[in-house]
Design a protein around this motif. Structure first.
Motif, PDB file in Angstrom:
ATOM      1  N   THR D 126       0.855  -1.186   0.000  1.00 46.39           N
ATOM      2  CA  THR D 126       0.000   0.000   0.000  1.00 46.39           C
ATOM      3  C   THR D 126       0.893   1.238   0.000  1.00 46.39           C
ATOM      4  OG1 THR D 126      -1.719  -1.126   1.250  1.00 46.39           O
ATOM      5  CG2 THR D 126      -1.732   1.277   1.316  1.00 46.39           C
ATOM      6  N   MET D 128      -0.629   4.371  -0.552  1.00 48.95           N
ATOM      7  CA  MET D 128      -1.512   5.474  -0.178  1.00 48.95           C
ATOM      8  C   MET D 128      -2.421   4.963   0.949  1.00 48.95           C
ATOM      9  SD  MET D 128      -3.687   7.894  -2.806  1.00 48.95           S
ATOM     10  CE  MET D 128      -2.331   8.759  -3.592  1.00 48.95           C
ATOM     11  N   PRO D 129      -1.853   4.838   2.168  1.00 48.08           N
ATOM     12  CA  PRO D 129      -2.595   4.127   3.233  1.00 48.08           C
ATOM     13  C   PRO D 129      -3.867   4.824   3.680  1.00 48.08           C
ATOM     14  CG  PRO D 129      -0.539   5.057   4.066  1.00 48.08           C
ATOM     15  CD  PRO D 129      -0.504   5.223   2.586  1.00 48.08           C
ATOM     16  N   GLY D 130      -4.005   6.116   3.458  1.00 47.41           N
ATOM     17  CA  GLY D 130      -5.222   6.811   3.866  1.00 47.41           C
ATOM     18  C   GLY D 130      -6.331   6.753   2.828  1.00 47.41           C
ATOM     19  N   HIS D 131      -6.086   6.110   1.683  1.00 45.94           N
ATOM     20  CA  HIS D 131      -7.092   6.096   0.616  1.00 45.94           C
ATOM     21  C   HIS D 131      -8.237   5.148   0.979  1.00 45.94           C
ATOM     22  CE1 HIS D 131      -8.941   5.704  -3.319  1.00 45.94           C
ATOM     23  NE2 HIS D 131      -8.272   6.779  -3.666  1.00 45.94           N
ATOM     24  N   PRO D 132      -9.485   5.517   0.659  1.00 46.12           N
ATOM     25  CA  PRO D 132     -10.607   4.626   0.965  1.00 46.12           C
ATOM     26  C   PRO D 132     -10.445   3.203   0.427  1.00 46.12           C
ATOM     27  CG  PRO D 132     -11.432   6.767   0.230  1.00 46.12           C
ATOM     28  CD  PRO D 132      -9.933   6.802   0.093  1.00 46.12           C
ATOM     29  N   ALA D 134      -7.760   1.519   0.355  1.00 47.18           N
ATOM     30  CA  ALA D 134      -6.802   0.793   1.209  1.00 47.18           C
ATOM     31  C   ALA D 134      -7.341   0.541   2.614  1.00 47.18           C
ATOM     32  CB  ALA D 134      -5.499   1.588   1.292  1.00 47.18           C
ATOM     33  N   GLU D 135      -8.543   0.991   2.870  1.00 49.27           N
ATOM     34  CA  GLU D 135      -9.129   0.896   4.218  1.00 49.27           C
ATOM     35  C   GLU D 135      -9.094  -0.537   4.757  1.00 49.27           C
ATOM     36  OE1 GLU D 135     -10.253   3.511   5.902  1.00 49.27           O
ATOM     37  OE2 GLU D 135     -11.057   2.399   7.610  1.00 49.27           O
ATOM     38  N   GLY D 136      -8.525  -0.685   5.929  1.00 48.94           N
ATOM     39  CA  GLY D 136      -8.544  -1.980   6.602  1.00 48.94           C
ATOM     40  C   GLY D 136      -7.510  -2.971   6.104  1.00 48.94           C
ATOM     41  N   LEU D 137      -6.656  -2.527   5.192  1.00 49.92           N
ATOM     42  CA  LEU D 137      -5.645  -3.442   4.646  1.00 49.92           C
ATOM     43  C   LEU D 137      -4.312  -3.266   5.360  1.00 49.92           C
ATOM     44  CD1 LEU D 137      -6.856  -2.962   1.072  1.00 49.92           C
ATOM     45  CD2 LEU D 137      -6.478  -5.215   2.086  1.00 49.92           C
ATOM     46  N   GLU D 139      -0.027  -3.216   5.665  1.00 52.54           N
ATOM     47  CA  GLU D 139       0.983  -2.492   4.880  1.00 52.54           C
ATOM     48  C   GLU D 139       1.282  -3.215   3.566  1.00 52.54           C
ATOM     49  OE1 GLU D 139       3.407   0.292   7.740  1.00 52.54           O
ATOM     50  OE2 GLU D 139       4.309  -1.693   7.555  1.00 52.54           O
TER      51      GLU D 139
END
Lengths: 238, 238, 238, 238
Positions: D126, D128-132, D134-137, D139
């Protein structure tokens, strides 16, 4: 969802024109129309400017209005707000907040622009009509009188450019712009000079409400950094 | 550096107004001010629209002006131009070329917009002053009369937004926008309605000359695609 | 074109491993391969870190390598470098410079990342082959041993992502990234740990040389900001 | 929210390996894990490929998997899907769908890449960890065996790059990429070769579910285009 509306809250105390428009302060007017969230306010002259660690740790989206006292915001509070944005807190910066310490800190640029106080008509055009922040808005809407802000606006190129303003006197401005910093989403929105009743305008209110929903934090934590020696990596290399 | 200026070349033959402004055709006027390159022209009614494989293979940057006969451009030529852009040829699309087959092909969108022929004054503001295409240009320049193009302009978000136009009648437009497709650089530039002497304007000429230099091809070949079995990869996995 | 190569220049004085690789300092090795420019160097322990106003005012592109002494760079010099970038000076930040004050200032983020010193093989893939910084480079090139840098890299989304690194141990990294701040162009390039002879690699040298040419300043001045009352605007509104 | 999962549905009928993994077809497996939406499926060999005007007009997000029969998709259906994307329908293109007519149409590029069927381990990072999406995924997550896809991937630069894949054999790939075309949101996601049980992986399922929510249409209509003569504009110019 918890929203904190921060306002410098000086013009309202010093100018009859402003206090007539916003008798309870710009922050209270903004707080009054935010939907779908618990809303609190904070102002410059409170201890820690109203932005204690506890307040910020419990804020999902922070709205920022400041103008004449940017320099009075303590650097330690700016550091704290920046850190929370990187961790994921949303930030909505309004109008003259373009020159706030926190916005300049997050942009890395001078954030300057042209301005004129001459009752220009402003027409705000949607250039990204499918964007969540443009939801429910017409192709353009007008503010009959506003302070003019003109290009060049000294920001990094917006990641998304949602609105462009046209001004009667001959200028354009990138009026609605999104950025990401760390896990946090940032939206800059131009309108809102203190001598006009801009935050009573229903389209302006809709934009800010949309932006609050768009800027809500991810539940992902802030990433892990530093020395990285996972077992998987080591085993793979044997 | 070899530049080919392509023009539909129909208005000039059918309208006295247009032929008075561009007696040799829009393409010849554009060709006359391009600097630092060998310049040739090509037009719709030539065989293969003047864009044979040989011509395109020897073109570094192609400039495109079309309006009323977009549908007469053969698909096989559109395929050919697209392939050359992917390989690295620069492409500068002017004004009503927004609706050309090749621009729509490369954008993937409808490329539509609002328009009005009413002698609007246009003011073109630079919003990326450090960009090579803005080199040597003032903060804004004016065209006293032009066709209005207004948002929403149905293109993908430009990779770089260099200019925004202000129109007297109340509209704004993303007037100078860059895109990359494959190895090729693309610049869309708004001004240039056939009934105005826009391509005699020195600022317009400067923009187009800057864009030609910016769009010059890389010497890198088009990448290798398909089944990939390099020795390095295989050995690494043992 | 004038290039100044700035180096912290501490590892070379304190470590035999490093001084064996770079006996004259990393800055001298970088200076030795820059082409098409007058090259000077500057280091941390010089007065004003070698970055006087005169030096910076005469620098078109500044290259920055720092690692263990970021905190010793005075804020007044950071301010000065930032201002020059906004005015148009190019900036190339190398490897551990990701954590320099100037890079963090311009990015607005923490700029942190994962790292590992374990002699990982690094493979640098070009993902934007038509970009001027990728000119003349193969689809990928390898560094047989390097420090690993892994995602998440806490920077704003790059405006252009030119290179992505693959590491033997299982990580990826956005290794070549461009940004614009004000009139200035910024390029971050990952490779160059002090214990490896990375700046002797011809592909690495090619990337840095390409970046120098790409980052050269515009001749446009920094825009005009502030109160804006041009005659044109006033007359238009009557 | 209505989701339509489109699948070519040929491999499953022709290969025992594939039908063992996906006995009801890839589309049914994908449909089984979509949450928060009414889900329907459509396949190539149905009339109009299952994508009648009625079906598409009632689809909020379309998921697309195709591979060996891209050429059998009729152009009239491609036109229809493109038009719906421009109007606002979300589109999620999976794996070998990179070469589908609809994806190439919307991208404007060749969409080619490198590939290898060699049971490479894939690690999806990931960025872009703050992207919707990527939610709940985590690293990164791993797929123990997948087809390799390698750069250069011939797409326009993604508007947001959410995931980058690392492959055991030495390649990287921009695996999760967003684009907007008209009012529609598009997400390309790499994993899902038909000979691996990728769509049973919980992280892959999470990504696709997140993308469905992210891609939901705006309620804004498609903008108005064409000749534009509003009363406001005319009155202003007098």
């Amino acid at each position: 969802m918890k929203v904190t509306v921060w306002n410098e809250y000086r013009h309202e105390k010093e100018s009859a024109i402003v206090s007539n428009i916003y008798p309870e302060g710009i922050h209270q007017q903004i707080a009054s129309f935010i939907e779908g969230a618990d809303v609190a306010t904070a102002t410059l002259d409170e201890p820690e400017h109203g932005l204690s660690e506890e307040v910020l740790n419990n804020t999902d989206v922070l709205i920022w209005w400041g103008h004449k006292a940017h320099d009075e915001v303590q650097d330690i509070i700016v550091d704290r707000v920046q850190q929370r944005v990187l961790e994921g807190m949303g930030l909505i910066v309004l109008h003259s907040g373009h020159f706030s310490k926190i916005f300049k800190r997050l942009m890395g640029t001078g954030c300057d622009l042209k301005w004129r106080e001459a009752d220009d008509k402003e027409r705000i055009w949607t250039v990204m009509p499918g964007h969540p922040i443009a939801e429910g808005l017409p192709e353009f809407f007008e503010l009959p009188k506003e302070e003019m802000y003109g290009e060049h606006f000294d920001i990094p190129a917006p990641e998304e450019l949602v609105f462009i303003s046209w001004f009667e006197g001959g200028e354009v401005f990138r009026s609605g712009a999104t950025f990401k910093r760390g896990n946090g989403k940032i939206f800059y929105f131009r309108p809102g000079h203190e001598t006009y009743p801009t935050y009573y305008d229903s389209n302006v209110q809709r934009v800010i409400n949309n932006a609050v929903q768009w800027a809500k934090p991810s539940t992902n934590g802030y990433p892990t950094y530093g020395n990285y020696q996972p077992l998987e990596s080591i085993s793979e290399k044997e």
